[in-house]
Design a protein around this motif. Structure first.
Motif, PDB file in Angstrom:
ATOM      1  N   ALA A  71     -22.610  63.086   1.123  1.00  0.00           N
ATOM      2  CA  ALA A  71     -22.454  62.159  -0.005  1.00  0.00           C
ATOM      3  C   ALA A  71     -23.810  61.851  -0.643  1.00  0.00           C
ATOM      4  CB  ALA A  71     -21.776  60.875   0.467  1.00  0.00           C
ATOM      5  N   THR A  72     -24.810  61.602   0.172  1.00  0.00           N
ATOM      6  CA  THR A  72     -26.150  61.310  -0.354  1.00  0.00           C
ATOM      7  C   THR A  72     -26.728  62.528  -1.051  1.00  0.00           C
ATOM      8  OG1 THR A  72     -26.489  59.745   1.462  1.00  0.00           O
ATOM      9  CG2 THR A  72     -28.440  60.468   0.250  1.00  0.00           C
ATOM     10  N   ARG A  73     -26.517  63.681  -0.453  1.00  0.00           N
ATOM     11  CA  ARG A  73     -27.025  64.917  -1.067  1.00  0.00           C
ATOM     12  C   ARG A  73     -26.391  65.156  -2.431  1.00  0.00           C
ATOM     13  NH1 ARG A  73     -24.820  69.672  -1.620  1.00  0.00           N
ATOM     14  NH2 ARG A  73     -23.188  69.338  -0.062  1.00  0.00           N
ATOM     15  N   ALA A 132     -28.974  67.526  -5.231  1.00  0.00           N
ATOM     16  CA  ALA A 132     -29.480  68.651  -4.435  1.00  0.00           C
ATOM     17  C   ALA A 132     -28.340  69.609  -4.099  1.00  0.00           C
ATOM     18  CB  ALA A 132     -30.135  68.143  -3.161  1.00  0.00           C
ATOM     19  N   THR A 133     -28.658  70.877  -4.028  1.00  0.00           N
ATOM     20  CA  THR A 133     -27.626  71.899  -3.844  1.00  0.00           C
ATOM     21  C   THR A 133     -27.124  72.005  -2.411  1.00  0.00           C
ATOM     22  OG1 THR A 133     -28.596  73.187  -5.633  1.00  0.00           O
ATOM     23  CG2 THR A 133     -27.077  74.333  -4.174  1.00  0.00           C
ATOM     24  N   ASN A 187     -25.765  82.253   2.594  1.00  0.00           N
ATOM     25  CA  ASN A 187     -24.680  82.735   1.729  1.00  0.00           C
ATOM     26  C   ASN A 187     -23.776  81.599   1.255  1.00  0.00           C
ATOM     27  OD1 ASN A 187     -25.509  85.423   2.032  1.00  0.00           O
ATOM     28  ND2 ASN A 187     -24.271  85.715   3.869  1.00  0.00           N
ATOM     29  N   ALA A 188     -24.280  80.386   1.339  1.00  0.00           N
ATOM     30  CA  ALA A 188     -23.441  79.219   1.018  1.00  0.00           C
ATOM     31  C   ALA A 188     -22.987  79.200  -0.432  1.00  0.00           C
ATOM     32  CB  ALA A 188     -24.188  77.929   1.343  1.00  0.00           C
ATOM     33  N   TYR A 189     -23.786  79.772  -1.332  1.00  0.00           N
ATOM     34  CA  TYR A 189     -23.446  79.752  -2.753  1.00  0.00           C
ATOM     35  C   TYR A 189     -23.514  81.162  -3.349  1.00  0.00           C
ATOM     36  CZ  TYR A 189     -23.905  74.740  -2.230  1.00  0.00           C
ATOM     37  OH  TYR A 189     -23.748  73.438  -1.820  1.00  0.00           O
ATOM     38  N   GLY A 190     -22.890  82.091  -2.646  1.00  0.00           N
ATOM     39  CA  GLY A 190     -22.872  83.472  -3.131  1.00  0.00           C
ATOM     40  C   GLY A 190     -23.833  84.355  -2.349  1.00  0.00           C
ATOM     41  N   GLY A 191     -23.575  85.664  -2.403  1.00  0.00           N
ATOM     42  CA  GLY A 191     -24.347  86.609  -1.618  1.00  0.00           C
ATOM     43  C   GLY A 191     -25.817  86.682  -1.963  1.00  0.00           C
ATOM     44  N   ASP A 192     -26.186  86.289  -3.189  1.00  0.00           N
ATOM     45  CA  ASP A 192     -27.594  86.365  -3.593  1.00  0.00           C
ATOM     46  C   ASP A 192     -28.287  84.999  -3.539  1.00  0.00           C
ATOM     47  OD1 ASP A 192     -26.179  85.262  -5.689  1.00  0.00           O
ATOM     48  OD2 ASP A 192     -27.445  86.164  -7.239  1.00  0.00           O
ATOM     49  N   GLY A 210     -47.470  57.554   3.400  1.00  0.00           N
ATOM     50  CA  GLY A 210     -47.789  56.660   4.510  1.00  0.00           C
ATOM     51  C   GLY A 210     -47.028  55.356   4.387  1.00  0.00           C
ATOM     52  N   ASP A 211     -47.444  54.343   5.070  1.00  0.00           N
ATOM     53  CA  ASP A 211     -46.886  52.982   5.087  1.00  0.00           C
ATOM     54  C   ASP A 211     -45.363  52.940   5.184  1.00  0.00           C
ATOM     55  OD1 ASP A 211     -45.886  53.429   2.475  1.00  0.00           O
ATOM     56  OD2 ASP A 211     -47.611  52.505   1.517  1.00  0.00           O
ATOM     57  N   GLY A 212     -44.794  53.886   5.922  1.00  0.00           N
ATOM     58  CA  GLY A 212     -43.345  53.885   6.135  1.00  0.00           C
ATOM     59  C   GLY A 212     -42.538  54.462   4.999  1.00  0.00           C
ATOM     60  N   SER A 213     -43.196  54.854   3.918  1.00  0.00           N
ATOM     61  CA  SER A 213     -42.469  55.449   2.780  1.00  0.00           C
ATOM     62  C   SER A 213     -41.946  56.841   3.151  1.00  0.00           C
ATOM     63  CB  SER A 213     -43.382  55.542   1.561  1.00  0.00           C
ATOM     64  OG  SER A 213     -43.815  54.261   1.156  1.00  0.00           O
ATOM     65  N   LEU A 214     -40.947  57.267   2.398  1.00  0.00           N
ATOM     66  CA  LEU A 214     -40.320  58.553   2.663  1.00  0.00           C
ATOM     67  C   LEU A 214     -40.737  59.604   1.645  1.00  0.00           C
ATOM     68  CD1 LEU A 214     -36.666  57.342   3.415  1.00  0.00           C
ATOM     69  CD2 LEU A 214     -38.443  57.930   5.076  1.00  0.00           C
ATOM     70  N   THR A 215     -40.896  60.806   2.114  1.00  0.00           N
ATOM     71  CA  THR A 215     -41.081  61.969   1.246  1.00  0.00           C
ATOM     72  C   THR A 215     -39.777  62.756   1.319  1.00  0.00           C
ATOM     73  OG1 THR A 215     -43.447  62.049   1.674  1.00  0.00           O
ATOM     74  CG2 THR A 215     -42.419  64.057   0.845  1.00  0.00           C
ATOM     75  N   VAL A 216     -39.161  62.990   0.170  1.00  0.00           N
ATOM     76  CA  VAL A 216     -37.835  63.612   0.138  1.00  0.00           C
ATOM     77  C   VAL A 216     -37.933  65.021  -0.424  1.00  0.00           C
ATOM     78  CG1 VAL A 216     -35.469  63.396  -0.685  1.00  0.00           C
ATOM     79  CG2 VAL A 216     -36.797  61.334  -0.170  1.00  0.00           C
ATOM     80  N   ILE A 217     -37.483  65.993   0.356  1.00  0.00           N
ATOM     81  CA  ILE A 217     -37.447  67.386  -0.095  1.00  0.00           C
ATOM     82  C   ILE A 217     -36.015  67.890  -0.007  1.00  0.00           C
ATOM     83  CG2 ILE A 217     -39.852  67.855   0.522  1.00  0.00           C
ATOM     84  CD1 ILE A 217     -38.816  69.266   3.039  1.00  0.00           C
ATOM     85  N   ALA A 218     -35.751  68.933  -0.758  1.00  0.00           N
ATOM     86  CA  ALA A 218     -34.375  69.425  -0.825  1.00  0.00           C
ATOM     87  C   ALA A 218     -34.348  70.909  -1.149  1.00  0.00           C
ATOM     88  CB  ALA A 218     -33.584  68.650  -1.871  1.00  0.00           C
ATOM     89  N   ILE A 219     -33.251  71.522  -0.738  1.00  0.00           N
ATOM     90  CA  ILE A 219     -32.941  72.907  -1.126  1.00  0.00           C
ATOM     91  C   ILE A 219     -31.675  72.849  -1.962  1.00  0.00           C
ATOM     92  CG2 ILE A 219     -32.060  75.107  -0.281  1.00  0.00           C
ATOM     93  CD1 ILE A 219     -33.959  75.025   1.954  1.00  0.00           C
TER      94      ILE A 219
END
Length: 209
Positions: free
Chosen positions: A112-114, A119-120, A149-154, A200-209
């Protein structure tokens, strides 16, 4: 009346014996040859084992939500179903006045968050696990072979690594929170790798594919 010549009869009898002997020898040789052929055939047949059919791995299941702490060991570590590797960047020392980063806290967000973020495939939040407030550099390698292969063979050739503002986790309805930056990641052998700045300081770095 003509009498039979004994010498000729004897010669004929000897010839018959030789012929019979040769016939027996040839017959035995043929039997031995057939026996050898059968033995070879039996050995070859016994050595051939039926093989199970090769089934292609789907590689379409996205990693589920999970949390964990991953050390900067340079070794791949599973957080739930997502393999991650953390290490010091080659370009910087990655150290701070308070000490060098040794571990990263990882949170693989739920579906749900994604989806709310846009994010894909996978949305991941990272933070320092040592409680130090200073930002630092971090080399990240993310293994996506399990869902290549979650979103097609390529899809494996199209996958990219993006970075989102931390607010995407709390207010994804705000457009600016969904604005991401595509990172200059290296794609190799089913993995994406790049250097990022870990907040730092407890903050979040958010990455996604």
């Amino acid at each position: 009346m003509v009498e039979p010549v004994a010498g000729i009869a004897a010669a004929g009898t000897a010839g018959d014996v030789v012929a019979e002997t040769l016939r027996v020898v040839v017959s035995r040789a043929a039997l031995q040859r057939d026996a050898v052929r059968q033995t070879v055939h039996d050995v070859e047949a016994a050595s051939v084992q039926p093989t199970a059919p090769i089934t292609a791995v789907p590689r379409t299941k996205l990693p589920g939500p999970a949390t964990g702490v991953v050390p900067l060991s340079g070794k791949e570590t599973l957080v739930g179903e997502l393999p991650l590797t953390f290490s010091q960047p080659k370009t910087t020392a990655g150290a701070t006045a308070e000490g060098e980063l040794t571990a990263v806290r990882v949170q693989v967000l739920n579906e749900a968050t994604r989806k709310a973020s846009g994010a894909t495939a996978v949305l991941v939040a990272l933070s320092r696990a040592d409680g130090v407030a200073t930002p630092c550099q971090l080399h990240v390698r993310l293994n996506y072979t399990g869902f290549s292969n979650a979103y097609g063979g390529d899809y494996a050739n199209r996958v990219m690594l993006d970075e989102y503002p931390a607010c995407v986790l709390t207010t994804p309805e705000v457009r600016t929170c969904r604005n991401f930056e595509t990172l200059k990641a290296v794609r190799w052998d089913g993995k994406l790798s790049t250097d990022i700045t870990l907040a730092g300081d407890g903050s979040l770095t958010v990455i996604a594919i």
